[in-house]
Design a protein around this motif. Sequence first.
Motif, short mmCIF file in Angstrom:
data_model
loop_
_atom_site.label_atom_id
_atom_site.label_comp_id
_atom_site.label_asym_id
_atom_site.label_seq_id
_atom_site.Cartn_x
_atom_site.Cartn_y
_atom_site.Cartn_z
N CYS A 272 53.79 5.00 11.01
CA CYS A 272 52.46 5.41 11.47
C CYS A 272 51.37 4.83 10.57
CB CYS A 272 52.35 6.93 11.54
SG CYS A 272 52.55 7.79 9.96
N GLY A 273 51.69 4.58 9.31
CA GLY A 273 50.73 3.95 8.40
C GLY A 273 50.53 2.48 8.70
N ALA A 274 51.63 1.79 8.98
CA ALA A 274 51.54 0.37 9.34
C ALA A 274 50.76 0.20 10.64
CB ALA A 274 52.94 -0.22 9.48
N ALA A 275 51.00 1.10 11.59
CA ALA A 275 50.27 1.03 12.87
C ALA A 275 48.79 1.31 12.66
CB ALA A 275 50.86 2.04 13.85
N ALA A 276 48.46 2.26 11.77
CA ALA A 276 47.07 2.57 11.49
C ALA A 276 46.34 1.37 10.91
CB ALA A 276 46.99 3.76 10.53
N GLN A 277 46.99 0.66 10.02
CA GLN A 277 46.37 -0.52 9.42
C GLN A 277 46.09 -1.60 10.47
OE1 GLN A 277 45.15 -0.66 6.32
NE2 GLN A 277 45.85 1.47 6.15
N LYS A 278 47.03 -1.77 11.39
CA LYS A 278 46.83 -2.75 12.47
C LYS A 278 45.63 -2.38 13.33
CE LYS A 278 51.65 -4.26 13.05
NZ LYS A 278 52.80 -4.27 14.00
N ALA A 279 45.55 -1.09 13.67
CA ALA A 279 44.46 -0.63 14.53
C ALA A 279 43.11 -0.77 13.83
CB ALA A 279 44.69 0.82 14.94
N LEU A 280 43.05 -0.42 12.55
CA LEU A 280 41.80 -0.53 11.79
C LEU A 280 41.36 -1.99 11.65
CD1 LEU A 280 42.57 2.17 9.08
CD2 LEU A 280 40.74 2.30 10.80
N GLN A 281 42.32 -2.87 11.44
CA GLN A 281 42.00 -4.29 11.36
C GLN A 281 41.46 -4.80 12.69
OE1 GLN A 281 45.57 -6.17 9.95
NE2 GLN A 281 45.46 -5.19 7.92
N ALA A 282 42.08 -4.34 13.79
CA ALA A 282 41.63 -4.76 15.12
C ALA A 282 40.20 -4.31 15.39
CB ALA A 282 42.57 -4.22 16.19
N ALA A 283 39.83 -3.16 14.80
CA ALA A 283 38.47 -2.63 14.99
C ALA A 283 37.52 -3.13 13.92
CB ALA A 283 38.50 -1.11 14.97
N ASN A 284 38.04 -3.89 12.95
CA ASN A 284 37.23 -4.38 11.83
C ASN A 284 36.57 -3.22 11.08
OD1 ASN A 284 36.24 -6.41 10.15
ND2 ASN A 284 34.36 -6.64 11.33
N VAL A 285 37.37 -2.19 10.84
CA VAL A 285 36.89 -0.99 10.15
C VAL A 285 37.71 -0.79 8.88
CG1 VAL A 285 36.72 1.53 10.26
CG2 VAL A 285 36.10 0.15 12.25
N THR A 286 37.04 -0.47 7.79
CA THR A 286 37.72 -0.18 6.53
C THR A 286 37.59 1.30 6.22
OG1 THR A 286 37.26 -2.38 5.65
CG2 THR A 286 37.82 -0.67 4.06
#
Length: 264
Positions: free
Chosen positions: A158-172
């Motif tokens: 779930c952490g790896a998926a969260a990082q992918k989603a945040l990168q896709a949204a360009n959100v830190t």
Amino acid sequence: MRARWTSIVLAAVTVASLTACGSDSANTAATGASASPNAVSGPITVFAAASLTGSFTQIGKDFEAANPGTTVTFSFAGSSALATQINQGAPADVFASAAPANMKTVTDAGNADGTPETFVKNQLVIVVPKGNPKNITTLAGLAQPGVKVALCAPQVPCGAAAQKALQAANVTVTPVTQEQDVKAALSKVTLGEVDAALVYRTDAKAAASDVEGVEFPESASAINEYPIVVVKNAPNKAGAQAFVAYVLSEPAKKVLTDAGFQAP
């Protein structure tokens, strides 16, 4: 004369024996009884991703009911931790991972019996307290000043998926805590320790009385596939194979889809 009586007696015994065998066969067919030495029985230990807790607990009960004499015991945790335990020799019969990457660590180590099979998919949502007091409607909302966020650790699916989603949204996002499984991340919201967390849809649905799930489009970029496999050194190999087959069956699929999982 004696020889003739001996022949008659032997013939009668033979007929009686054949009749008895036929009767036993008929009774077995009528009752459905089986003396198969390969019947499934005994304890079966399943290592499964934390997000499968509710669904697999029900599937385990259903499996036991369908296979009297079996006992299914679960170890639920983050997939990365479970994979490490299996590779270190933990006595598991079945491994169900929340991501192919963690399954790969087991297969690469030669600790899988056969090829893992994907049985469901899962997708992330933002989970917030009832009423959504911080009015979080997008991933960008997680980066607002004063918003406390819980994420799963990067090595956890779930952490790896969260990082992918945040990168896709360009959100830190800088989380205040990183948890070792999705249930722990969810609990931070239900306990009021954080304002939001990224968890699976299934977990948000299971906790719907306490939290709200907020959908976001970038979750489509981070859908996790769940593979399952028999462990190579399974103490109960026949039981493990039967359990995996049951997870792939229609009754188990219904339990999983009812919980919010997606078909593979």
